[in-house]
Design an enzyme around this catalytic site. Structure first.
Site, PDB file in Angstrom:
ATOM      1  N   SER A 108       0.831  -1.204   0.000  1.00  0.00           N
ATOM      2  CA  SER A 108       0.000   0.000   0.000  1.00  0.00           C
ATOM      3  C   SER A 108       0.866   1.256   0.000  1.00  0.00           C
ATOM      4  O   SER A 108       1.644   1.479  -0.910  1.00  0.00           O
ATOM      5  CB  SER A 108      -0.958  -0.030   1.195  1.00  0.00           C
ATOM      6  OG  SER A 108      -1.888   1.019   1.139  1.00  0.00           O
ATOM      7  N   ASP A 243      -2.808   5.997  -3.608  1.00  0.00           N
ATOM      8  CA  ASP A 243      -1.636   5.387  -2.982  1.00  0.00           C
ATOM      9  C   ASP A 243      -1.080   4.319  -3.917  1.00  0.00           C
ATOM     10  O   ASP A 243      -1.520   4.188  -5.061  1.00  0.00           O
ATOM     11  CB  ASP A 243      -2.013   4.814  -1.617  1.00  0.00           C
ATOM     12  CG  ASP A 243      -2.997   3.646  -1.721  1.00  0.00           C
ATOM     13  OD1 ASP A 243      -3.706   3.553  -2.744  1.00  0.00           O
ATOM     14  OD2 ASP A 243      -3.064   2.840  -0.785  1.00  0.00           O
ATOM     15  N   ASP A 245      -1.301   1.007  -4.208  1.00  0.00           N
ATOM     16  CA  ASP A 245      -2.095  -0.087  -4.776  1.00  0.00           C
ATOM     17  C   ASP A 245      -3.488   0.353  -5.196  1.00  0.00           C
ATOM     18  O   ASP A 245      -4.337  -0.474  -5.506  1.00  0.00           O
ATOM     19  CB  ASP A 245      -2.174  -1.267  -3.810  1.00  0.00           C
ATOM     20  CG  ASP A 245      -2.997  -0.976  -2.564  1.00  0.00           C
ATOM     21  OD1 ASP A 245      -2.853   0.121  -1.996  1.00  0.00           O
ATOM     22  OD2 ASP A 245      -3.771  -1.861  -2.136  1.00  0.00           O
ATOM     23  N   ASP A 247      -6.159   1.816  -3.739  1.00  0.00           N
ATOM     24  CA  ASP A 247      -7.409   1.671  -2.990  1.00  0.00           C
ATOM     25  C   ASP A 247      -7.679   2.883  -2.096  1.00  0.00           C
ATOM     26  O   ASP A 247      -8.680   2.916  -1.381  1.00  0.00           O
ATOM     27  CB  ASP A 247      -7.434   0.377  -2.177  1.00  0.00           C
ATOM     28  CG  ASP A 247      -6.438   0.353  -1.021  1.00  0.00           C
ATOM     29  OD1 ASP A 247      -5.551   1.233  -0.960  1.00  0.00           O
ATOM     30  OD2 ASP A 247      -6.548  -0.566  -0.177  1.00  0.00           O
TER      31      ASP A 247
END
Length: 471
Positions: A108, A243, A245, A247
């Site tokens: 993340s 961010d 990834d 999400d």
């Protein structure tokens, strides 16, 4: 030969608020394989399965970790379907539509020397009970001698684009100039496709071959200035980013000012006509003060806690959603848009709330939408390399003698209420809120401040964190 639970226990990798996290050097091939094998074993107790979906972010370590997962699953006779570098919600959505469990390799927003694994059941994110079951599973793991080459399947990426375009008209963003701060986001190419499919002119900015750890809850001063400069230089209606990834969203207004994630979630929920929300205690109280929702359920921080409230909320209300202070939006119910049905995606998503707000640009500007909300402003930041044990000790000390510690933290107001749902959240007589909490994903102490003034909130965050750093 070793057992999965022993390998995991000895690895140094632990579960945080969103999956397993640890240093890259701790995610050895056998460790990744052990996690995959344990998760598959837990799933096999419920149903037969012959394939897993796997995808990765752009971290240098992520592809080898995916190879190790595939090697581990192969020991159980399970096929790995690899979807390449895509956002976490893209993988989760496709896997849910096709009744597959999946693993996303991502850390993340945390630095590139760390990484992580996110696990999804065929119906969505795993629960805390699933985490315990994964850690307890005792399954034989053979040594990983060879790592397989993984062939990319594009179906998950295609399905995610379709989900975020088919409910909207192709000219929804016609005439609008949208910037994408691409950096190393896993969805940077997909976002361009989505926005262009909706009619926008897209300007790509800040693309990086090196991994950039963007934290949407603690945006750097450099990234704040980049947004202001880019919006002005390229005459943008808005700037979008995420961010690592994909999400957790970042969306700026027409002046290049990034919206807080909970403000974005609040506005998105308003426009979707959501009746009931689940949202963590760290989110802005403008949610309740807006009087837009029939019910707001406050939770601990982390998407599993938000998701845990969806079943009972859905039994009482027609439309249910959740969001976090980081902006990740979770849609628990089907929603009708333009006579078309938008399917649920009960995991953090970055693109949907951005599209919903951008869809209003023909009627108004983003800054006006924000200005119409109750005047409550949240600022947040964190101290890095601050051990969790140290954070917990600090919180314990403050709770045992608040008067003494508030003076040390330079907080000069009367404390009237404490909330320990997650961390230590203090409400003061002047309606200011100060919330201290150890990060669940990294050795960091986070501080959230909410008040009736943006400047006051930012100043108090800095004051509190500086005082803690000086102790």
């Amino acid at each position: 030969m070793a057992f999965s639970n022993e390998i995991i226990t000895n690895s140094g990798v632990t579960f945080g608020t969103s999956g397993a996290r640890g240093l890259v050097e701790d995610f050895k091939p056998e460790v990744c394989a052990a996690f995959a094998i344990s998760f598959a074993h837990v799933m096999q107790q419920e149903t037969s399965l012959d394939k897993f979906a796997v995808a990765i972010d752009n971290r240098p370590s992520s592809y080898q970790m995916a190879q190790s997962i595939a090697a581990g699953l192969d020991q159980l006779g399970i096929k790995t379907v690899y979807y390449g570098v895509i956002p976490t919600p893209a993988l989760a959505f496709y896997a849910m539509q096709n009744n597959m469990p999946c693993i996303m390799v991502t850390g993340s927003h945390i630095p590139f020397d760390r990484n992580g694994l996110k696990f999804y059941r065929p119906e969505g994110e795993i629960t805390k009970a699933d985490e315990s079951a994964i850690l307890a599973a005792k399954v034989e793991v053979s040594s990983i001698d060879n790592l397989p080459e993984l062939k990319i399947c594009s179906k998950a990426s295609d399905a995610y684009v379709l989900r975020n375009t088919e409910a909207f008209s192709s000219d929804l963003l016609s005439g609008k100039r949208i910037g994408i701060y691409e950096h190393s986001s896993a969805g940077r190419d997909i976002y361009r496709t989505i926005f262009e499919s909706l009619g926008a002119e897209v300007i790509s900015l800040g693309r990086s071959n090196d991994f950039v750890p963007i934290d949407t809850e603690a945006v750097s001063d450099e990234d704040k200035q980049k947004a202001r400069d880019w919006v002005k230089e390229f005459n943008l209606n808005a700037l979008f980013s995420t961010d690592g990834d994909g999400d957790r969203p970042l969306l700026s207004d027409e002046n290049g000012e990034w919206l807080r994630g909970d403000v974005l979630g609040l506005l998105c929920s308003k426009m979707l006509g959501i009746e009931a929300l689940a949202t963590p205690v760290s989110c802005n109280t403008a949610i309740e003060k807006s009087d837009l929702f029939k019910h707001v359920e406050r939770t601990k921080i982390g998407s599993p806690y938000v998701i845990a409230e969806f079943d009972w909320l859905s039994s009482k209300y027609k439309s249910v959603a959740g969001f976090e202070a980081n902006g990740g939006y979770l849609l628990a119910s089907e929603v009708e848009i333009n006579g078309k049905t938008l399917k649920p995606l009960p995991t953090r998503d970055a693109i949907l709330p951005a599209i919903i707000l951008l869809s209003q640009l023909n009627q108004t500007c983003i800054s006006k939408l924000v200005a119409d909300l109750p005047s409550r402003y949240t600022a947040s930041d964190r101290i890095k390399d601050f051990a969790r044990e140290k954070s917990l000790e600090l919180i314990e000390n403050i709770s045992s003698d608040p008067k003494k510690w508030l003076a040390k933290l330079e907080i000069n107001n009367t404390l009237i209420e404490v909330d320990t749902t997650d961390g230590f959240r203090m409400l003061f007589e002047n309606s200011t809120i100060v919330h201290l909490r150890p990060s669940g994903n990294a050795p960091e102490l986070r501080c959230y401040v909410e008040s009736d003034s943006e400047l006051k909130s930012e100043q108090l965050v800095n004051t509190v964190l500086n005082a803690i750093s000086a102790l």
